[in-house]
Design a protein around this motif. Structure first.
Motif, mmCIF file in Angstrom:
data_model
loop_
_atom_site.group_PDB
_atom_site.id
_atom_site.type_symbol
_atom_site.label_atom_id
_atom_site.label_comp_id
_atom_site.label_asym_id
_atom_site.label_seq_id
_atom_site.Cartn_x
_atom_site.Cartn_y
_atom_site.Cartn_z
ATOM 1 N N VAL A 62 -42.617 -19.039 -41.260
ATOM 2 C CA VAL A 62 -41.799 -19.087 -40.197
ATOM 3 C C VAL A 62 -40.517 -18.332 -40.191
ATOM 4 C CG1 VAL A 62 -41.949 -21.741 -39.858
ATOM 5 C CG2 VAL A 62 -40.326 -20.804 -41.514
ATOM 6 N N PRO A 63 -39.905 -17.807 -39.180
ATOM 7 C CA PRO A 63 -38.740 -16.611 -39.220
ATOM 8 C C PRO A 63 -37.765 -17.212 -40.317
ATOM 9 C CG PRO A 63 -39.480 -17.302 -36.924
ATOM 10 C CD PRO A 63 -40.259 -18.126 -37.811
ATOM 11 N N ALA A 64 -37.081 -16.208 -41.122
ATOM 12 C CA ALA A 64 -35.988 -16.512 -41.887
ATOM 13 C C ALA A 64 -34.938 -17.212 -41.176
ATOM 14 C CB ALA A 64 -35.995 -15.141 -42.486
ATOM 15 N N VAL A 65 -34.203 -18.011 -41.898
ATOM 16 C CA VAL A 65 -32.978 -18.410 -41.224
ATOM 17 C C VAL A 65 -31.986 -17.073 -41.347
ATOM 18 C CG1 VAL A 65 -31.169 -19.911 -41.887
ATOM 19 C CG2 VAL A 65 -33.183 -20.686 -42.289
ATOM 20 N N GLY A 66 -31.317 -17.246 -40.135
ATOM 21 C CA GLY A 66 -30.591 -15.949 -39.949
ATOM 22 C C GLY A 66 -29.203 -16.115 -40.678
ATOM 23 N N ILE A 67 -28.446 -15.024 -41.111
ATOM 24 C CA ILE A 67 -27.136 -15.037 -41.833
ATOM 25 C C ILE A 67 -26.447 -15.659 -40.828
ATOM 26 C CG2 ILE A 67 -25.091 -13.722 -42.700
ATOM 27 C CD1 ILE A 67 -27.855 -13.957 -44.490
ATOM 28 N N GLY A 68 -25.511 -16.721 -40.989
ATOM 29 C CA GLY A 68 -24.551 -17.383 -40.232
ATOM 30 C C GLY A 68 -25.273 -18.467 -39.459
ATOM 31 N N GLU A 69 -26.416 -18.847 -39.600
ATOM 32 C CA GLU A 69 -27.166 -19.893 -39.118
ATOM 33 C C GLU A 69 -27.237 -21.152 -40.152
ATOM 34 O OE1 GLU A 69 -30.436 -17.627 -36.243
ATOM 35 O OE2 GLU A 69 -31.213 -18.771 -37.905
ATOM 36 N N VAL A 70 -27.281 -22.438 -39.413
ATOM 37 C CA VAL A 70 -27.478 -23.824 -39.984
ATOM 38 C C VAL A 70 -28.790 -23.575 -40.958
ATOM 39 C CG1 VAL A 70 -27.830 -26.074 -40.078
ATOM 40 C CG2 VAL A 70 -25.919 -24.948 -38.483
ATOM 41 N N MET A 71 -28.761 -23.867 -42.120
ATOM 42 C CA MET A 71 -29.893 -23.969 -42.873
ATOM 43 C C MET A 71 -30.972 -24.709 -42.431
ATOM 44 S SD MET A 71 -31.497 -22.496 -45.463
ATOM 45 C CE MET A 71 -33.249 -22.962 -45.948
ATOM 46 N N ARG A 72 -32.105 -24.486 -42.283
ATOM 47 C CA ARG A 72 -33.344 -25.146 -41.413
ATOM 48 C C ARG A 72 -33.773 -26.069 -42.571
ATOM 49 N NH1 ARG A 72 -37.270 -21.331 -41.210
ATOM 50 N NH2 ARG A 72 -36.371 -20.488 -39.546
ATOM 51 N N ALA A 73 -33.843 -27.251 -42.030
ATOM 52 C CA ALA A 73 -34.253 -28.634 -42.849
ATOM 53 C C ALA A 73 -34.734 -29.643 -41.706
ATOM 54 C CB ALA A 73 -33.217 -29.072 -43.609
ATOM 55 N N ALA A 74 -35.838 -30.302 -42.383
ATOM 56 C CA ALA A 74 -36.483 -31.464 -41.395
ATOM 57 C C ALA A 74 -35.393 -32.641 -41.977
ATOM 58 C CB ALA A 74 -37.762 -31.806 -41.796
ATOM 59 N N GLY A 75 -35.159 -33.715 -40.972
ATOM 60 C CA GLY A 75 -34.489 -34.839 -41.361
ATOM 61 C C GLY A 75 -34.811 -35.926 -40.281
ATOM 62 N N ILE A 76 -34.187 -37.197 -40.705
ATOM 63 C CA ILE A 76 -34.303 -38.477 -39.971
ATOM 64 C C ILE A 76 -33.167 -38.727 -39.628
ATOM 65 C CG2 ILE A 76 -34.859 -40.854 -40.151
ATOM 66 C CD1 ILE A 76 -37.198 -40.011 -41.972
ATOM 67 N N GLY A 77 -32.748 -39.128 -38.531
ATOM 68 C CA GLY A 77 -31.500 -39.541 -37.844
ATOM 69 C C GLY A 77 -31.454 -40.539 -36.954
ATOM 70 N N ARG A 78 -30.491 -41.129 -36.454
ATOM 71 C CA ARG A 78 -30.416 -41.939 -35.551
ATOM 72 C C ARG A 78 -29.497 -41.667 -34.366
ATOM 73 N NH1 ARG A 78 -26.000 -45.401 -34.447
ATOM 74 N NH2 ARG A 78 -24.909 -44.703 -36.648
ATOM 75 N N VAL A 79 -30.222 -41.793 -33.179
ATOM 76 C CA VAL A 79 -29.444 -41.362 -31.740
ATOM 77 C C VAL A 79 -28.255 -42.213 -31.663
ATOM 78 C CG1 VAL A 79 -30.232 -41.158 -29.178
ATOM 79 C CG2 VAL A 79 -31.730 -41.004 -30.908
ATOM 80 N N ILE A 80 -27.161 -41.245 -31.297
ATOM 81 C CA ILE A 80 -26.042 -41.812 -31.188
ATOM 82 C C ILE A 80 -25.372 -41.662 -29.710
ATOM 83 C CG2 ILE A 80 -25.332 -41.873 -33.485
ATOM 84 C CD1 ILE A 80 -23.526 -39.567 -32.629
ATOM 85 N N ASP A 81 -26.003 -40.699 -28.952
ATOM 86 C CA ASP A 81 -25.685 -40.537 -27.483
ATOM 87 C C ASP A 81 -26.942 -39.781 -26.874
ATOM 88 O OD1 ASP A 81 -22.785 -40.604 -27.668
ATOM 89 O OD2 ASP A 81 -22.766 -38.905 -28.617
ATOM 90 N N SER A 82 -27.378 -40.400 -25.774
ATOM 91 C CA SER A 82 -28.597 -39.905 -25.042
ATOM 92 C C SER A 82 -28.298 -39.824 -23.832
ATOM 93 C CB SER A 82 -29.427 -40.798 -25.453
ATOM 94 O OG SER A 82 -30.811 -40.268 -24.962
#
Length: 109
Positions: A62-82
């Protein structure tokens, strides 16, 4: 009430083991979901060896994470607004949200 997002952004390409100066830790208002998007409170992150290769240009699937970008990571979360008809508040989702407290998604990833 303004929701504050905390993000871990890549500040420099690490040489050897990553060090504190390779990162910027930023707090700012969390993004608002647009039409057909939802906001997630990230509760779990995947930290794995592939992340090290994403910090450097070239040599990864995959392309590199750009300088200044949020570090890429998979995650699990809860929808709080939709604002997406297929995702309800309170639902748990998996995605590539990055190393941050809140993320916005359209559900495509």
């Amino acid at each position: 009430m303004t929701i504050i997002n905390a993000q871990c952004r890549l500040a420099a390409r690490p040489i050897g083991l990553p060090k504190a100066s390779d990162w910027d830790f930023v707090e700012q208002p969390a993004p608002e979901p647009g039409d057909r998007e939802f906001r997630v409170k990230v509760e779990y992150l995947s930290v794995d060896p592939a992340m090290r290769s994403w910090m450097n240009v070239g040599g990864s699937y995959v392309p590199a994470v750009g300088i200044g970008e949020v570090m890429r990571a998979a995650g699990i979360g809860r929808v709080i607004d939709s604002r997406h008809p297929e995702y309800d508040v309170g639902e748990y989702v998996y995605g590539v949200f990055g190393v941050q407290r809140y993320a916005v998604s359209g559900g495509e990833a």
